[in-house]
Design a protein around this motif. Sequence first.
Motif, PDB file in Angstrom:
ATOM      1  N   VAL A  77       7.338 -25.283  87.770  1.00 39.04           N
ATOM      2  CA  VAL A  77       6.972 -26.657  88.121  1.00 39.04           C
ATOM      3  C   VAL A  77       5.603 -26.625  88.780  1.00 39.04           C
ATOM      4  O   VAL A  77       5.311 -25.751  89.585  1.00 39.04           O
ATOM      5  N   GLY A  78       4.745 -27.567  88.421  1.00 38.51           N
ATOM      6  CA  GLY A  78       3.417 -27.638  89.005  1.00 38.51           C
ATOM      7  C   GLY A  78       2.456 -26.682  88.328  1.00 38.51           C
ATOM      8  O   GLY A  78       2.747 -26.094  87.286  1.00 38.51           O
ATOM      9  N   LYS A  79       1.301 -26.530  88.957  1.00 39.68           N
ATOM     10  CA  LYS A  79       0.277 -25.662  88.375  1.00 39.68           C
ATOM     11  C   LYS A  79       0.611 -24.202  88.635  1.00 39.68           C
ATOM     12  O   LYS A  79       1.104 -23.836  89.686  1.00 39.68           O
ATOM     13  N   THR A  80       0.333 -23.396  87.633  1.00 39.21           N
ATOM     14  CA  THR A  80       0.574 -21.963  87.715  1.00 39.21           C
ATOM     15  C   THR A  80      -0.523 -21.252  86.934  1.00 39.21           C
ATOM     16  O   THR A  80      -1.336 -21.888  86.272  1.00 39.21           O
ATOM     17  N   ALA A  81      -0.544 -19.955  87.018  1.00 43.43           N
ATOM     18  CA  ALA A  81      -1.533 -19.164  86.277  1.00 43.43           C
ATOM     19  C   ALA A  81      -0.823 -17.998  85.600  1.00 43.43           C
ATOM     20  O   ALA A  81       0.089 -17.400  86.169  1.00 43.43           O
ATOM     21  N   VAL A  82      -1.244 -17.712  84.380  1.00 46.41           N
ATOM     22  CA  VAL A  82      -0.695 -16.590  83.620  1.00 46.41           C
ATOM     23  C   VAL A  82      -1.865 -15.837  83.008  1.00 46.41           C
ATOM     24  O   VAL A  82      -2.706 -16.431  82.337  1.00 46.41           O
ATOM     25  N   THR A  83      -1.936 -14.534  83.264  1.00 45.02           N
ATOM     26  CA  THR A  83      -2.958 -13.689  82.659  1.00 45.02           C
ATOM     27  C   THR A  83      -2.340 -12.960  81.476  1.00 45.02           C
ATOM     28  O   THR A  83      -1.246 -12.408  81.588  1.00 45.02           O
ATOM     29  N   VAL A  84      -3.045 -12.991  80.350  1.00 48.16           N
ATOM     30  CA  VAL A  84      -2.543 -12.357  79.128  1.00 48.16           C
ATOM     31  C   VAL A  84      -3.615 -11.440  78.546  1.00 48.16           C
ATOM     32  O   VAL A  84      -4.809 -11.654  78.745  1.00 48.16           O
ATOM     33  N   ARG A  85      -3.157 -10.424  77.836  1.00 45.96           N
ATOM     34  CA  ARG A  85      -4.074  -9.601  77.049  1.00 45.96           C
ATOM     35  C   ARG A  85      -4.356 -10.343  75.762  1.00 45.96           C
ATOM     36  O   ARG A  85      -3.425 -10.802  75.090  1.00 45.96           O
ATOM     37  N   ALA A  86      -5.610 -10.463  75.425  1.00 46.73           N
ATOM     38  CA  ALA A  86      -5.998 -11.119  74.174  1.00 46.73           C
ATOM     39  C   ALA A  86      -7.270 -10.451  73.682  1.00 46.73           C
ATOM     40  O   ALA A  86      -8.196 -10.209  74.456  1.00 46.73           O
ATOM     41  N   CYS A  87      -7.305 -10.158  72.403  1.00 44.07           N
ATOM     42  CA  CYS A  87      -8.502  -9.547  71.828  1.00 44.07           C
ATOM     43  C   CYS A  87      -9.566 -10.622  71.615  1.00 44.07           C
ATOM     44  O   CYS A  87      -9.269 -11.821  71.558  1.00 44.07           O
ATOM     45  N   ALA A  88     -10.802 -10.199  71.477  1.00 43.13           N
ATOM     46  CA  ALA A  88     -11.915 -11.130  71.286  1.00 43.13           C
ATOM     47  C   ALA A  88     -11.749 -11.935  70.006  1.00 43.13           C
ATOM     48  O   ALA A  88     -12.095 -13.117  69.955  1.00 43.13           O
ATOM     49  N   GLU A  89     -11.198 -11.323  68.964  1.00 49.59           N
ATOM     50  CA  GLU A  89     -11.031 -12.028  67.686  1.00 49.59           C
ATOM     51  C   GLU A  89     -10.050 -13.191  67.808  1.00 49.59           C
ATOM     52  O   GLU A  89     -10.334 -14.305  67.373  1.00 49.59           O
ATOM     53  N   CYS A  90      -8.885 -12.949  68.414  1.00 50.43           N
ATOM     54  CA  CYS A  90      -7.897 -14.026  68.569  1.00 50.43           C
ATOM     55  C   CYS A  90      -8.401 -15.102  69.534  1.00 50.43           C
ATOM     56  O   CYS A  90      -8.183 -16.290  69.307  1.00 50.43           O
ATOM     57  N   ALA A  91      -9.081 -14.697  70.604  1.00 49.76           N
ATOM     58  CA  ALA A  91      -9.583 -15.668  71.581  1.00 49.76           C
ATOM     59  C   ALA A  91     -10.741 -16.488  71.037  1.00 49.76           C
ATOM     60  O   ALA A  91     -10.957 -17.621  71.468  1.00 49.76           O
ATOM     61  N   SER A  92     -11.489 -15.948  70.074  1.00 53.35           N
ATOM     62  CA  SER A  92     -12.637 -16.686  69.545  1.00 53.35           C
ATOM     63  C   SER A  92     -12.210 -17.860  68.664  1.00 53.35           C
ATOM     64  O   SER A  92     -12.948 -18.838  68.541  1.00 53.35           O
ATOM     65  N   LYS A  93     -11.028 -17.807  68.078  1.00 50.84           N
ATOM     66  CA  LYS A  93     -10.565 -18.896  67.206  1.00 50.84           C
ATOM     67  C   LYS A  93     -10.518 -20.229  67.953  1.00 50.84           C
ATOM     68  O   LYS A  93     -11.042 -21.216  67.463  1.00 50.84           O
ATOM     69  N   PRO A  94      -9.915 -20.296  69.155  1.00 54.28           N
ATOM     70  CA  PRO A  94      -9.947 -21.557  69.900  1.00 54.28           C
ATOM     71  C   PRO A  94     -11.151 -21.665  70.841  1.00 54.28           C
ATOM     72  O   PRO A  94     -11.301 -22.654  71.544  1.00 54.28           O
ATOM     73  N   GLY A  95     -11.989 -20.637  70.870  1.00 55.23           N
ATOM     74  CA  GLY A  95     -13.173 -20.663  71.728  1.00 55.23           C
ATOM     75  C   GLY A  95     -12.912 -20.253  73.171  1.00 55.23           C
ATOM     76  O   GLY A  95     -13.641 -20.652  74.081  1.00 55.23           O
ATOM     77  N   PHE A  96     -11.898 -19.411  73.412  1.00 55.80           N
ATOM     78  CA  PHE A  96     -11.585 -18.952  74.760  1.00 55.80           C
ATOM     79  C   PHE A  96     -12.424 -17.724  75.111  1.00 55.80           C
ATOM     80  O   PHE A  96     -12.631 -16.852  74.266  1.00 55.80           O
ATOM     81  N   PRO A  97     -12.870 -17.618  76.371  1.00 59.76           N
ATOM     82  CA  PRO A  97     -13.604 -16.422  76.792  1.00 59.76           C
ATOM     83  C   PRO A  97     -12.632 -15.293  77.143  1.00 59.76           C
ATOM     84  O   PRO A  97     -11.501 -15.541  77.544  1.00 59.76           O
ATOM     85  N   VAL A  98     -13.063 -14.067  76.962  1.00 60.78           N
ATOM     86  CA  VAL A  98     -12.280 -12.913  77.394  1.00 60.78           C
ATOM     87  C   VAL A  98     -13.183 -11.981  78.182  1.00 60.78           C
ATOM     88  O   VAL A  98     -14.406 -12.044  78.079  1.00 60.78           O
ATOM     89  N   ALA A  99     -12.572 -11.120  78.966  1.00 56.91           N
ATOM     90  CA  ALA A  99     -13.291 -10.100  79.721  1.00 56.91           C
ATOM     91  C   ALA A  99     -12.396  -8.879  79.837  1.00 56.91           C
ATOM     92  O   ALA A  99     -11.182  -8.960  79.603  1.00 56.91           O
ATOM     93  N   LEU A 100     -13.000  -7.755  80.187  1.00 54.36           N
ATOM     94  CA  LEU A 100     -12.214  -6.541  80.418  1.00 54.36           C
ATOM     95  C   LEU A 100     -11.217  -6.793  81.538  1.00 54.36           C
ATOM     96  O   LEU A 100     -11.543  -7.430  82.543  1.00 54.36           O
ATOM     97  N   LEU A 101     -10.007  -6.311  81.367  1.00 56.00           N
ATOM     98  CA  LEU A 101      -8.985  -6.435  82.409  1.00 56.00           C
ATOM     99  C   LEU A 101      -9.061  -5.193  83.293  1.00 56.00           C
ATOM    100  O   LEU A 101      -8.515  -4.141  82.957  1.00 56.00           O
ATOM    101  N   LEU A 102      -9.786  -5.320  84.390  1.00 53.53           N
ATOM    102  CA  LEU A 102      -9.960  -4.229  85.333  1.00 53.53           C
ATOM    103  C   LEU A 102      -9.441  -4.651  86.696  1.00 53.53           C
ATOM    104  O   LEU A 102      -9.713  -5.779  87.133  1.00 53.53           O
ATOM    105  N   PRO A 103      -8.676  -3.798  87.375  1.00 57.51           N
ATOM    106  CA  PRO A 103      -8.150  -4.152  88.695  1.00 57.51           C
ATOM    107  C   PRO A 103      -9.277  -4.551  89.648  1.00 57.51           C
ATOM    108  O   PRO A 103     -10.308  -3.881  89.729  1.00 57.51           O
ATOM    109  N   GLY A 104      -9.085  -5.660  90.329  1.00 55.27           N
ATOM    110  CA  GLY A 104     -10.054  -6.124  91.315  1.00 55.27           C
ATOM    111  C   GLY A 104     -11.204  -6.942  90.757  1.00 55.27           C
ATOM    112  O   GLY A 104     -12.048  -7.404  91.509  1.00 55.27           O
ATOM    113  N   TYR A 105     -11.274  -7.128  89.457  1.00 54.07           N
ATOM    114  CA  TYR A 105     -12.346  -7.912  88.841  1.00 54.07           C
ATOM    115  C   TYR A 105     -11.783  -9.231  88.329  1.00 54.07           C
ATOM    116  O   TYR A 105     -10.642  -9.289  87.870  1.00 54.07           O
TER     117      TYR A 105
END
Length: 123
Positions: A87-115
């Motif tokens: 319920v309410g606002k939440t956040a979910v982090t997912v692994r996504a490759c650049a190819e799949c994320a580029s289809k809807p125009g989502f940005p991706v970055a390296l998943l590194l602890p603390g970044y």
Amino acid sequence: MGQARRRRDADHQAGQIGSPIPAAGLQGDHRGTCIACLRPTDTGLAFQGEAEWIFAGLLGLGVPEDQVHPALADLDSAGWGNGLVPVGKTAVTVRACAECASKPGFPVALLLPGYPVPAVQPA
């Protein structure tokens, strides 16, 4: 390995879906892979907002509709398990490759602890 991925593997073996499922990694499952295409990746993004927004974001990445909720339950069983949604606002982090994320125009970055991870939010 999560329930959604087991079902996707079973569907592929039964010939019910067209695209081939990549082979499991050395650990015997699909850990470390894109949530949509299951290819190995070290990039990802976060969805921030209401449950419907996060659901729509995963659909945009290419996760099949019937597998979005099980995939979210695999990521966060407390918030998404047993058919529930947070319920309410939440956040979910997912692994996504650049190819799949580029289809809807989502940005991706390296998943590194603390970044920071790029977050996609409703306008």
